[in-house]
Design an enzyme around this catalytic site. Structure first.
Site, mmCIF file in Angstrom:
data_model
loop_
_atom_site.group_PDB
_atom_site.id
_atom_site.type_symbol
_atom_site.label_atom_id
_atom_site.label_comp_id
_atom_site.label_asym_id
_atom_site.label_seq_id
_atom_site.Cartn_x
_atom_site.Cartn_y
_atom_site.Cartn_z
ATOM 1 N N SER A 7 0.853 -1.194 -0.177
ATOM 2 C CA SER A 7 -0.060 -0.080 0.094
ATOM 3 C C SER A 7 0.905 1.199 0.113
ATOM 4 O O SER A 7 1.959 1.246 -0.605
ATOM 5 C CB SER A 7 -0.941 -0.241 1.312
ATOM 6 O OG SER A 7 -1.817 -1.227 1.090
ATOM 7 N N GLY A 8 0.475 2.436 0.384
ATOM 8 C CA GLY A 8 1.200 3.459 0.603
ATOM 9 C C GLY A 8 2.491 3.561 1.154
ATOM 10 O O GLY A 8 3.454 4.151 0.471
ATOM 11 N N HIS A 9 2.682 2.960 2.237
ATOM 12 C CA HIS A 9 4.054 2.757 2.612
ATOM 13 C C HIS A 9 5.106 1.952 2.113
ATOM 14 O O HIS A 9 6.293 2.066 1.926
ATOM 15 C CB HIS A 9 4.129 2.351 4.266
ATOM 16 C CG HIS A 9 5.270 2.553 4.990
ATOM 17 N ND1 HIS A 9 6.056 3.747 5.217
ATOM 18 C CD2 HIS A 9 6.186 1.621 5.765
ATOM 19 C CE1 HIS A 9 6.965 3.632 5.862
ATOM 20 N NE2 HIS A 9 7.285 2.498 6.198
ATOM 21 N N GLY A 60 2.726 1.314 7.733
ATOM 22 C CA GLY A 60 2.794 2.495 8.584
ATOM 23 C C GLY A 60 2.099 2.131 9.895
ATOM 24 O O GLY A 60 2.603 2.805 11.102
ATOM 25 N N HIS A 126 19.790 14.940 20.457
ATOM 26 C CA HIS A 126 20.588 14.306 21.102
ATOM 27 C C HIS A 126 19.860 13.293 22.506
ATOM 28 O O HIS A 126 19.137 13.904 22.831
ATOM 29 C CB HIS A 126 21.833 14.917 21.697
ATOM 30 C CG HIS A 126 21.472 16.079 22.623
ATOM 31 N ND1 HIS A 126 21.378 15.719 24.139
ATOM 32 C CD2 HIS A 126 21.010 17.304 22.515
ATOM 33 C CE1 HIS A 126 21.006 16.951 24.818
ATOM 34 N NE2 HIS A 126 20.443 17.782 23.794
ATOM 35 N N HIS A 135 6.580 5.549 15.440
ATOM 36 C CA HIS A 135 6.353 6.200 14.020
ATOM 37 C C HIS A 135 6.661 8.003 14.486
ATOM 38 O O HIS A 135 6.041 8.191 15.044
ATOM 39 C CB HIS A 135 5.073 5.966 13.152
ATOM 40 C CG HIS A 135 4.923 6.718 11.902
ATOM 41 N ND1 HIS A 135 4.129 6.191 10.909
ATOM 42 C CD2 HIS A 135 5.939 7.499 11.138
ATOM 43 C CE1 HIS A 135 4.174 6.878 10.066
ATOM 44 N NE2 HIS A 135 5.450 7.911 9.912
#
Length: 204
Positions: A7-9, A60, A126, A135
């Site tokens: 799909s999209g990812h 995702g 950092h 995500h």
């Protein structure tokens, strides 16, 4: 490399790697997925399939990515992808199955767990600790010393101020400014935490 997800990812990952990495096969559980960017989709992964190279889970949704990774972890090595335009400190740590996309920055002494997505232009400063299955969406900014718990989603253009602790399976809305800790399973929208927690993923 094999890819799980059409799909999209999945399209994003194919576009990211096809110029330098041979794609051996693309899998997806949805039988309606037959093709993606000119590549055939092979269907679901057979139970006794033998992987000849590493696998990247191009999904995702954090909970779904977690479920698939746990199902397959004894059968395959998970690939990492870092785009050439990303800046990843030589003193930062990367788990397995992660992607760091175009223009993203991961600074010194930061740690990324397994199956983490650092999306386009996101910045992790950092001494941050990013848990498994997190995500970090496009253009999100994490200042120094932040912890993000397993499975959490940091929305696009969100800003997390220094030292904030974000629990497991939290959602930070796009464009939010997070200035205080967020308990496990809660959602933060704008500049405040929502009163009711969202459901957490439990078990395998």
């Amino acid at each position: 490399m094999y890819i799980y997800g059409a799909s999209g990812h999945g399209r994003v990952i194919i576009d990211l790697i096809e110029s330098f990495e041979k794609i051996h096969g693309i899998f997806d559980d949805n039988p309606e997925k037959q093709e993606i960017l000119g590549y055939p989709v092979l269907g679901a992964i057979p139970n006794h399939f033998i992987f000849k190279s590493s696998l990247f889970i191009a999904i995702g949704d954090n909970a779904t990515r977690r479920r698939i990774a746990l199902d397959l972890e004894d059968r395959v090595r998970f690939a990492n992808i870092i785009h050439d335009s990303a800046i990843f400190s030589k003193r930062a740590y990367l788990g397995s199955g992660c992607v760091v996309m175009e223009g993203a920055i991961v600074k010194v002494n930061s740690t990324l767990g397994d199956q983490v997505i650092v999306n386009t232009g996101a910045s992790i400063d950092h001494d941050c600790n990013i848990g498994d299955y997190v995500h970090i969406a496009p253009q999100a900014t994490l200042c120094g010393g932040i912890n993000v718990g397993e499975g959490s989603l940091i929305g696009a253009n969100a800003i997390i101020l220094p030292g904030v602790q974000i629990g497991k399976w939290c959602t930070v809305g796009a464009g939010s400014i997070v200035h205080q800790d967020i308990p496990d399973g809660h959602k933060w929208i704008g500049n405040k935490v929502m009163p009711q927690p969202v459901p957490m993923v439990v078990g395998k």
